[in-house]
Design an enzyme around this catalytic site. Structure first.
Site, mmCIF file in Angstrom:
data_model
loop_
_atom_site.group_PDB
_atom_site.id
_atom_site.type_symbol
_atom_site.label_atom_id
_atom_site.label_comp_id
_atom_site.label_asym_id
_atom_site.label_seq_id
_atom_site.Cartn_x
_atom_site.Cartn_y
_atom_site.Cartn_z
ATOM 1 N N THR A 9 0.829 -1.207 0.000
ATOM 2 C CA THR A 9 0.000 0.000 0.000
ATOM 3 C C THR A 9 0.867 1.263 0.000
ATOM 4 O O THR A 9 0.562 2.235 -0.691
ATOM 5 C CB THR A 9 -0.897 0.006 1.269
ATOM 6 O OG1 THR A 9 -1.659 -1.190 1.269
ATOM 7 C CG2 THR A 9 -1.810 1.206 1.300
ATOM 8 N N HIS A 50 2.193 1.903 -3.379
ATOM 9 C CA HIS A 50 1.159 2.517 -4.235
ATOM 10 C C HIS A 50 1.055 4.018 -3.964
ATOM 11 O O HIS A 50 0.933 4.825 -4.874
ATOM 12 C CB HIS A 50 -0.215 1.885 -3.982
ATOM 13 C CG HIS A 50 -0.287 0.428 -4.333
ATOM 14 N ND1 HIS A 50 0.455 -0.124 -5.344
ATOM 15 C CD2 HIS A 50 -1.007 -0.585 -3.795
ATOM 16 C CE1 HIS A 50 0.189 -1.415 -5.419
ATOM 17 N NE2 HIS A 50 -0.680 -1.726 -4.480
#
Ligand code: ZN
Ligand code: ZN
Length: 356
Positions: free
Chosen positions: A40, A43
């Site tokens: 995450t 990202h």
């Protein structure tokens, strides 16, 4: 304090001085001793499509996997004290919605995620709700303590319903050898799986090597073996297929293979996230096969954390998990850490609070 701050809606982030967060009445302030990089975070760093759509508030501090020492508690906090070593459950829930009140807190309707919806842990200090603070054994290495959140994902994928008998003496396939897939292999080994098959995307030698060392009996490369993976695993199980499949890759081809290698009446846990919707043969894959399928999101609050604690109390298991941490770097080198993950040269990367 210093923090890794997403200051603009574009790739990268800045290390800068910001205010120490104020603790609310039911919050605790934690001095971060170790934090680790999650997919995450990559990202958010890359500012990919998911991040562009998901992140509302800029500037914000990201990062959510950490361990640290409590340095301040809010006036209504009763269960955590200054000096406690803690990590955090990253799903911040309301505790009052239908899901929360029916034993499904991890999918709370009003859930916020630490370091995504709120300021996170790539900082010298992070404030978290008392409910989210998980007290660690004070002797547990902060680097290991910092990766309990993804380890919890692995444990929940292996044991979605606590049924250890699903694993002990059974054949299991782990599709995808990212850090959570690797952790799952360690969990399976510890729980006594009879045979563990693992597949890794491409020629990921570091991860294939790690998978083998963690106890996978057969490690296959998706690129090298491709569609032959199904045949190889069926042959290695006397044509029966495996009892349990853990899909950790989010690759459409792996999803298909997951059900082709599954023995009829077997179970599949799905953790990998797909980039887009996939076409899928429900009739043959699930219905006629009488397969049981679990979607895995987060960790059960807090059953999974107790399971993680129990596993980590075993020296051998702790050693295995420690070996998945391939890099410990000063947090000022966060850009380097991101690069190592993007180029798949790392297992888990832990950052230590060395800012200057
Ligand atoms: Zn994470
Ligand atoms: Zn709720």
């Amino acid at each position: 304090m210093f923090a890794v701050v997403k200051t603009e809606r574009k790739p990268g982030a800045e290390i800068k001085a910001v205010n120490v967060p104020k603790v609310g009445k039911k919050e605790v302030l934690v001095e971060v001793k170790a934090c680790s990089i999650c997919g995450t975070d990559v990202h958010i760093w890359e500012w990919n499509e998911w991040a562009r759509n998901r992140i509302e508030k800029i500037p914000f501090i990201f990062g959510h996997e950490f361990a640290g020492k409590v340095v301040e508690v809010g006036e209504d906090v009763t269960t955590i004290s200054v000096g406690d070593m803690v990590s955090a459950e990253t799903h911040i829930v309301d505790g009052t919605c239908y899901q929360c009140r029916t034993d499904r807190m991890h999918v709370c309707k009003n859930m916020k995620i630490l370091g995504v919806d709120t300021d996170g842990a790539f900082a010298q200090y992070v404030a978290i709700p008392e409910r989210n603070a998980w007290k660690n054994d004070p002797n547990l290495d902060p680097a290991i303590a910092s990766i309990q959140e993804p380890l919890g994902n692995a444990v929940q994928t292996v044991l979605p319903k606590d049924h250890v008998e699903d694993i002990t003496g059974k054949t299991v396939a782990v599709l995808g050898c990212g850090p959570i897939g690797l952790m799952a292999i360690a969990v399976l080994q510890t729980l006594g799986a009879a045979k563990v098959f693992a597949t890794a995307g491409g020629y990921n030698l570091t991860r294939m090597e790690l998978a083998k060392r963690l106890g996978a009996d057969m490690v296959l490369s998706a690129r090298e073996h491709g569609e032959k993976i199904v045949k190889i695993i069926l042959e290695a199980t006397d044509g029966n297929g495996v009892d349990v499949v853990l899909e950790m890759s989010g690759a459409p081809s792996a999803l298909r293979q997951a059900f082709e290698i599954l023995t009829p009446g077997g179970r599949v846990s799905l953790l990998g996230i797909f980039n887009r919707s996939v076409e899928f043969d429900f009739n043959n894959a699930i219905i006629f096969k009488a397969a049981t399928v679990y979607g895995i999101s987060g960790r059960r609050m807090f059953q999974t954390w107790y399971q993680v604690k129990g596993l980590l109390s075993k020296h051998g298991f702790r050693e295995k998990i420690a070996s998945i941490i391939t890099h410990k770097i000063p947090i000022r080198d966060v850009a380097k850490g991101m690069k190592l993950i993007q180029t798949k040269q790392a297992g888990k990367i832990v950052m230590l609070p060395e800012w200057v």
